[in-house]
Design an enzyme around this catalytic site. Structure first.
Site: not given
Ligand code: NAD
Length: 344
Positions: A78, A175, A177-179
């Site tokens: 990292k 949540g 978001g993307n995932v």
């Molecule tokens: P993202 O930023 O696209 O989505 C996160 C979502 O969570 C957002 O829509 C945000 O509004 C929501 N959120 C924030 N605070 C909140 C709360 N208190 N209550 C409810 N919703 C809330 O992120 P992502 O890429 O979808 O990733 C989501 C999680 O998965 C993160 O913890 C990230 O570290 C982890 N992750 C993501 C990936 C990836 O490929 N993107 C890979 C491994 C782990």
């Protein structure tokens, strides 16, 4: 610092200061037994060099465990950049960082992490080939969602009260978001009932309209009765305030660092809640990044992501046999792969 290096079994650590760009960066290479160390570059305004070093070492170790359990031929590393206090030229900073990465001659491959963007990875790529997540690489989130979906399949097989299908089961997703949104799509297709929350009302409404999801408030998601709770937003959400509220049989979601402290894994176990260790179930994104970088095919990638289900099933089997929380079992399994030590 040397005490931390010893305790984390870190291979090596590299520091760079570039006066012209203001770059202050640290690369921690935890383990390269299985291959070059891959891990994201975090850029945040650290208050001290000690904090930055501690963060780099802790995160690098986590990447070794994650890559090992995902079955990748990669080690863990990292990097952290201490964000300059005043105004700075971002492109120049990341170009200087790219030169630093290039000096490590491929022992460390960098990627996106908190604070860094695709455009930063492009600036790094102008200086070195040892970078992923550039604008030509694609989005890892659908692969992460697919891995979580496979992990949820493992919980269906492992939990004595679950049937073999998601049809009619209730999954509470925190949540969107993307995932989280991509996961809702997969679960909806299988006939799961969705309960959702997000601080972004627009995303909630989209899930309600597209998937017939039931919306609940941000704090209500913990206590809502459901079969599976899927945290896909923030880290640290499994803690002394939330664990006793849970009314689910399993927790399986993508968020990183879901357990606020290590003992939270024991509390979930004591409550009889099946917990899918976060760094195992969310490895789909790492698999995508690593295998895209290595130029491997979509088929090979899907094969590796599908294997998350089997690895998780093995974790749940050991959990039952040894009566020890899944979080500890996963760590031990990774340590066996990294150091050849016995589980248990
Ligand atoms: P993202 O930023 O696209 O989505 C996160 C979502 O969570 C957002 O829509 C945000 O509004 C929501 N959120 C924030 N605070 C909140 C709360 N208190 N209550 C409810 N919703 C809330 O992120 P992502 O890429 O979808 O990733 C989501 C999680 O998965 C993160 O913890 C990230 O570290 C982890 N992750 C993501 C990936 C990836 O490929 N993107 C890979 C491994 C782990």
């Amino acid at each position: 610092m040397f005490r931390q290096i010893t305790e984390a079994r870190l291979n090596d650590i590299h520091l760079k200061y570039d006066e012209a760009s203001g770059l202050k960066a640290i690369v921690a290479i935890h383990n390269t037994q299985r291959g070059p160390a891959l891990g994201g570059c975090r850029i945040i305004p650290y208050t001290s060099t000690e904090d930055a070093v501690t963060d780099a070492i802790r995160l690098a170790k986590g990447m070794s465990y994650k890559a090992a359990l995902a079955g990748l031929d990669l080690g863990g590393g990292k990097s952290v950049i201490m964000e300059p206090e005043g105004p700075y030229d971002r492109e120049q900073l990341f170009r200087a960082f790219g030169q630093f990465i290039d000096e490590l001659e491929g022992r460390y491959i960098t990627a996106m992490d908190s604070g860094s963007r695709v455009s930063d990875m492009d600036a790094i790529a102008s200086q070195t080939q040892h970078v992923s997540c550039t604008s030509s690489s694609g989005n890892p989130a659908p692969s992460t969602a697919l891995g979580v979906y496979k992990g949820i399949q493992a919980t269906l097989k492992a939990h004595p009260e679950f049937g073999s299908s998601l049809k009619g089961m209730t999954v509470a997703v925190q949540g969107l978001g993307n995932v989280g949104f991509a996961l809702c799509q997969l679960l909806h297709k299988d006939g799961a009932k969705l309960i959702v929350t997000d601080i972004n009302e627009q995303k909630v409404q989209q899930c309600v309209q597209e998937f017939g999801a039931t919306a609940v408030g941000a704090e209500d998601i913990y206590s809502v009765p459901c079969d599976i709770f899927s945290p896909c937003g923030l880290g640290g959400i499994l803690n002394e305030n939330t664990i006793h509220q849970l009314q689910c049989a399993a927790v399986a979601g993508s968020a990183n660092n879901q357990l606020l402290t290590p003992e939270c894994g024991q509390w979930l176990f004591d409550r009889g809640i099946l917990y899918a260790p976060d760094y195992l179930i969310n490895a789909g994104g790492l698999i995508f990044v690593a295998m895209t970088h290595q130029g491997q095919s979509q088929n090979e990638m899907n094969h590796r992501i599908n294997a998350i289900e089997d690895t998780l099933l093995q974790v749940f089997r050991y959990e039952q046999q040894r009566q020890s929380p899944s979080s500890l079992i996963a760590d031990h399994m990774a340590e066996v792969l990294l150091y050849g030590e016995q589980v248990g």
